[in-house]
Design a protein around this motif. Structure first.
Motif, PDB file in Angstrom:
ATOM      1  N   LYS A   1     -33.553  18.369 -59.390  1.00 43.78           N
ATOM      2  CA  LYS A   1     -34.443  19.310 -58.737  1.00 43.78           C
ATOM      3  C   LYS A   1     -35.880  18.827 -58.882  1.00 43.78           C
ATOM      4  O   LYS A   1     -36.285  18.390 -59.947  1.00 43.78           O
ATOM      5  CB  LYS A   1     -34.263  20.684 -59.392  1.00 43.78           C
ATOM      6  N   GLU A   2     -36.648  18.847 -57.798  1.00 41.64           N
ATOM      7  CA  GLU A   2     -38.057  18.478 -57.841  1.00 41.64           C
ATOM      8  C   GLU A   2     -38.827  19.498 -58.673  1.00 41.64           C
ATOM      9  O   GLU A   2     -38.565  20.693 -58.570  1.00 41.64           O
ATOM     10  CB  GLU A   2     -38.656  18.494 -56.429  1.00 41.64           C
TER      11      GLU A   2
ATOM     12  N   THR B   1     -39.830  23.948 -55.214  1.00 45.69           N
ATOM     13  CA  THR B   1     -39.839  23.974 -53.754  1.00 45.69           C
ATOM     14  C   THR B   1     -38.435  24.041 -53.167  1.00 45.69           C
ATOM     15  O   THR B   1     -38.274  24.266 -51.977  1.00 45.69           O
ATOM     16  CB  THR B   1     -40.532  22.719 -53.188  1.00 45.69           C
TER      17      THR B   1
ATOM     18  N   ASP C   1     -36.579  21.474 -53.021  1.00 44.47           N
ATOM     19  CA  ASP C   1     -36.236  20.104 -52.638  1.00 44.47           C
ATOM     20  C   ASP C   1     -35.458  19.434 -53.757  1.00 44.47           C
ATOM     21  O   ASP C   1     -35.601  19.767 -54.926  1.00 44.47           O
ATOM     22  CB  ASP C   1     -37.489  19.280 -52.357  1.00 44.47           C
ATOM     23  N   VAL C   2     -34.628  18.486 -53.376  1.00 50.59           N
ATOM     24  CA  VAL C   2     -33.833  17.726 -54.331  1.00 50.59           C
ATOM     25  C   VAL C   2     -34.162  16.256 -54.144  1.00 50.59           C
ATOM     26  O   VAL C   2     -34.266  15.774 -53.019  1.00 50.59           O
ATOM     27  CB  VAL C   2     -32.319  17.979 -54.095  1.00 50.59           C
ATOM     28  N   THR C   3     -34.313  15.540 -55.237  1.00 48.64           N
ATOM     29  CA  THR C   3     -34.557  14.107 -55.181  1.00 48.64           C
ATOM     30  C   THR C   3     -33.223  13.383 -55.247  1.00 48.64           C
ATOM     31  O   THR C   3     -32.358  13.730 -56.045  1.00 48.64           O
ATOM     32  CB  THR C   3     -35.430  13.655 -56.366  1.00 48.64           C
TER      33      THR C   3
ATOM     34  N   ASP D   1     -40.262  10.763 -45.378  1.00 48.41           N
ATOM     35  CA  ASP D   1     -40.388  11.669 -44.234  1.00 48.41           C
ATOM     36  C   ASP D   1     -39.513  11.189 -43.072  1.00 48.41           C
ATOM     37  O   ASP D   1     -38.829  11.991 -42.420  1.00 48.41           O
ATOM     38  CB  ASP D   1     -41.856  11.761 -43.812  1.00 48.41           C
TER      39      ASP D   1
ATOM     40  N   ARG E   1     -35.881  11.903 -43.994  1.00 44.85           N
ATOM     41  CA  ARG E   1     -35.565  13.331 -43.836  1.00 44.85           C
ATOM     42  C   ARG E   1     -35.390  13.690 -42.363  1.00 44.85           C
ATOM     43  O   ARG E   1     -34.477  14.423 -41.989  1.00 44.85           O
ATOM     44  CB  ARG E   1     -36.664  14.189 -44.467  1.00 44.85           C
TER      45      ARG E   1
END
Length: 105
Positions: free
Chosen positions: A3-4, A8, A10-12, A38, A41
């Motif tokens: 988890k970032e 947020t 978002d997952v790394t 980006d 994604r």
């Protein structure tokens, strides 16, 4: 996957790319003034949208499959030779015989 920080949602994740793909991706990101992450994604997002918009038919939900087996052919090889019986096409080779020998059999 971690988890970032920052909450947020978002997952790394880590991926391996062929060197040539990585080089091209880095070049395109620089040309567009965007990060490689980006562009990745965006590409994954498009893939998932395309994938979810394709119909997924299976035997269970496709009405076409309900017709299988409802009739009987008058010839014992009607399934294999359907083009011959319906359209008059040359018979397909069966039992290892060439097509011209199948008609004589």
């Amino acid at each position: 996957m971690d988890k970032e920080p920052g909450g947020t949602g978002d997952v790394t994740t880590n991926i391996r790319l062929p060197a040539e793909m990585h080089s091209r991706l880095r070049h395109e990101a620089a040309c567009e003034g965007r990060s490689m992450a980006d562009l990745i994604r965006e590409a994954v997002g498009r893939y998932l949208v395309d994938k979810s918009s394709l119909p997924r038919s299976t035997e269970a939900d496709d009405p076409f499959f309900s017709v299988i087996g409802i009739g009987e052919g008058s010839e014992p090889d009607s399934a294999e030779q359907h083009d011959y019986y319906i359209y008059g096409s040359p018979r397909k080779a069966a039992s290892g015989l060439p097509p011209q020998e199948v008609d004589k059999a």
